[in-house]
Design a protein around this motif. Sequence first.
Motif, short mmCIF file in Angstrom:
data_model
loop_
_atom_site.label_atom_id
_atom_site.label_comp_id
_atom_site.label_asym_id
_atom_site.label_seq_id
_atom_site.Cartn_x
_atom_site.Cartn_y
_atom_site.Cartn_z
N THR A 101 0.80 -1.22 0.00
CA THR A 101 0.00 0.00 0.00
C THR A 101 0.84 1.28 0.00
N ASP A 102 2.13 1.16 -0.11
CA ASP A 102 3.00 2.34 -0.10
C ASP A 102 3.97 2.26 -1.26
N GLY A 103 3.78 3.13 -2.24
CA GLY A 103 4.64 3.14 -3.42
C GLY A 103 6.01 3.71 -3.16
N LYS A 104 6.24 4.25 -1.96
CA LYS A 104 7.55 4.81 -1.64
C LYS A 104 8.53 3.75 -1.16
N HIS A 105 8.03 2.55 -0.86
CA HIS A 105 8.92 1.50 -0.40
C HIS A 105 9.93 1.13 -1.47
N LYS A 106 11.00 0.50 -1.04
CA LYS A 106 12.01 0.05 -1.99
C LYS A 106 11.52 -1.19 -2.73
N ALA A 107 11.76 -1.21 -4.02
CA ALA A 107 11.31 -2.31 -4.85
C ALA A 107 12.15 -3.56 -4.60
N LYS A 108 11.51 -4.70 -4.81
CA LYS A 108 12.21 -5.98 -4.80
C LYS A 108 12.05 -6.62 -6.17
N ALA A 109 13.01 -7.37 -6.60
CA ALA A 109 12.90 -8.07 -7.87
C ALA A 109 11.84 -9.16 -7.75
N GLY A 110 11.08 -9.35 -8.82
CA GLY A 110 10.06 -10.38 -8.84
C GLY A 110 8.77 -9.88 -9.46
N GLN A 111 7.72 -10.69 -9.34
CA GLN A 111 6.46 -10.38 -10.00
C GLN A 111 5.46 -9.71 -9.06
N TYR A 112 4.99 -8.56 -9.49
CA TYR A 112 3.92 -7.83 -8.82
C TYR A 112 2.64 -7.99 -9.65
N SER A 113 1.50 -7.91 -8.98
CA SER A 113 0.21 -7.93 -9.68
C SER A 113 -0.56 -6.67 -9.33
N LEU A 114 -0.98 -5.96 -10.35
CA LEU A 114 -1.71 -4.71 -10.17
C LEU A 114 -3.11 -4.89 -10.74
N THR A 115 -4.14 -4.61 -9.93
CA THR A 115 -5.52 -4.68 -10.39
C THR A 115 -5.99 -3.29 -10.77
N ILE A 116 -6.36 -3.14 -12.03
CA ILE A 116 -6.87 -1.86 -12.53
C ILE A 116 -8.38 -1.99 -12.66
N PRO A 117 -9.15 -1.30 -11.84
CA PRO A 117 -10.61 -1.49 -11.84
C PRO A 117 -11.23 -1.10 -13.17
N ALA A 118 -12.29 -1.82 -13.51
CA ALA A 118 -13.01 -1.50 -14.73
C ALA A 118 -13.74 -0.18 -14.57
N PRO A 119 -13.87 0.59 -15.63
CA PRO A 119 -14.61 1.85 -15.54
C PRO A 119 -16.09 1.59 -15.32
N ILE A 120 -16.75 2.51 -14.66
CA ILE A 120 -18.19 2.39 -14.46
C ILE A 120 -18.88 3.64 -14.99
N ALA A 121 -20.14 3.48 -15.31
CA ALA A 121 -20.90 4.60 -15.86
C ALA A 121 -20.97 5.73 -14.85
N ALA A 122 -20.93 6.96 -15.34
CA ALA A 122 -20.96 8.11 -14.44
C ALA A 122 -22.31 8.25 -13.76
N LEU A 123 -23.38 7.90 -14.46
CA LEU A 123 -24.72 8.07 -13.90
C LEU A 123 -25.52 6.79 -14.06
N PRO A 124 -26.06 6.25 -12.97
CA PRO A 124 -26.94 5.08 -13.10
C PRO A 124 -28.24 5.49 -13.79
N GLN A 125 -28.81 4.56 -14.53
CA GLN A 125 -30.01 4.85 -15.29
C GLN A 125 -31.23 4.21 -14.62
N PRO A 126 -32.38 4.84 -14.69
CA PRO A 126 -33.61 4.22 -14.15
C PRO A 126 -33.90 2.92 -14.88
N GLN A 127 -34.32 1.91 -14.11
CA GLN A 127 -34.72 0.63 -14.68
C GLN A 127 -36.00 0.17 -14.01
N ASN A 128 -36.91 -0.34 -14.81
CA ASN A 128 -38.20 -0.80 -14.30
C ASN A 128 -38.03 -2.20 -13.72
N LEU A 129 -37.54 -2.25 -12.49
CA LEU A 129 -37.33 -3.50 -11.78
C LEU A 129 -38.34 -3.61 -10.65
N ALA A 130 -38.77 -4.82 -10.37
CA ALA A 130 -39.78 -5.02 -9.33
C ALA A 130 -39.24 -4.61 -7.97
#
Length: 345
Positions: free
Chosen positions: A77-106
């Motif tokens: 959680t801290d990008g200032k730490h010193k890096a270590k050699a090896g594999q990191y995994s970064l999750t980039i969240p999917a974009p979401i719509a800016a405004l939810p739309q009305p839906q006729n749901l029960a």
Amino acid sequence: MTPQDAQDEDIDDDLPEASAQSDGQVVDLNLPPDAAGERLDRALMAVLGEAAPDISRARLQALIAEGRLTFENHIITDGKHKAKAGQYSLTIPAPIAALPQPQNLALDILYEDAHLIVVVKPSGMAAHPAPGTPDSTLVNALLYHCGDTLSGIGGVLRPGIVHRLDKDTSGVMVAAKSDAAHHGLSALFAKHDIGRAYLAIVRGTPKATKGTVTTQIGRSHHDRKKMAVLRAGGREATTHYTVQASFGGAKPVASLIRCELETGRTHQIRVHMAHLGAPCLGDPVYGSGAPAAPVQALLRELNFTRQALHATHLAFIHPITGEALSFDAPPPDDFQSLLNGLTEL
């Protein structure tokens, strides 16, 4: 504390909603030996270009701070730490719509006036849009039903939402239709002046048939998609529970428990039941350890794949009229079928 702070502090969060942030593109980044010792965010930027060319260093730093970077299964959680050699995994969240739309749901409406609406949310419906759940949420249904009257204090993605239930938890929810009601309800949640009770079907049974669990709950240090009981940090969470029925004879294989909340932390009941050694049946996140063979067979027969948790009771003082309101919702059919099957074991 502002009403918005109160809402964020005492919200029944849905970690598939909250952790829906973790849905998206997972990028594996291999740092070579000569990158060891460099500042981590700088070293990652050097190898990020081809995999995610649109990610700026500021964006990378924000993603790291949100816990979306792991190294050898540990969250960084801290990008200032010193890096270590090896594999990191970064999750980039999917974009979401800016405004939810009305839906006729029960909507299963228990109460409605000009200021608020009380509904029974079905399992499988998220409270509001999030990555991985862009629509068909309670917010989409409320926007259609309430139109422009829905309170906007919750923001464009969660108008009217004062508290949440997990996506796969069924039960009673209240939403604000006016800003005044939103402020008032948020204040009630902040002061724990809301009566809330849940029914949970759990594996086995707690050692005590009645008790109170008070712990600190925060995000797990090992898996950001989960919450956990922490020795230090987190927020205080209190759950009162009573075993209402046990199934399977002298050594119960499952129990029905009524839980009453003083606080509403993320996944509070699910975490506390697991902490007692009696996780909710069907819980895909906290249900560690398999239930007894007959219970497993029943879950398969019923195709019951969600946590067995239902918000059965909600009571509060109407923030505008001062009227005492109380609502009860019986468990849905899948929950009741599980109970019926367990009584025959």
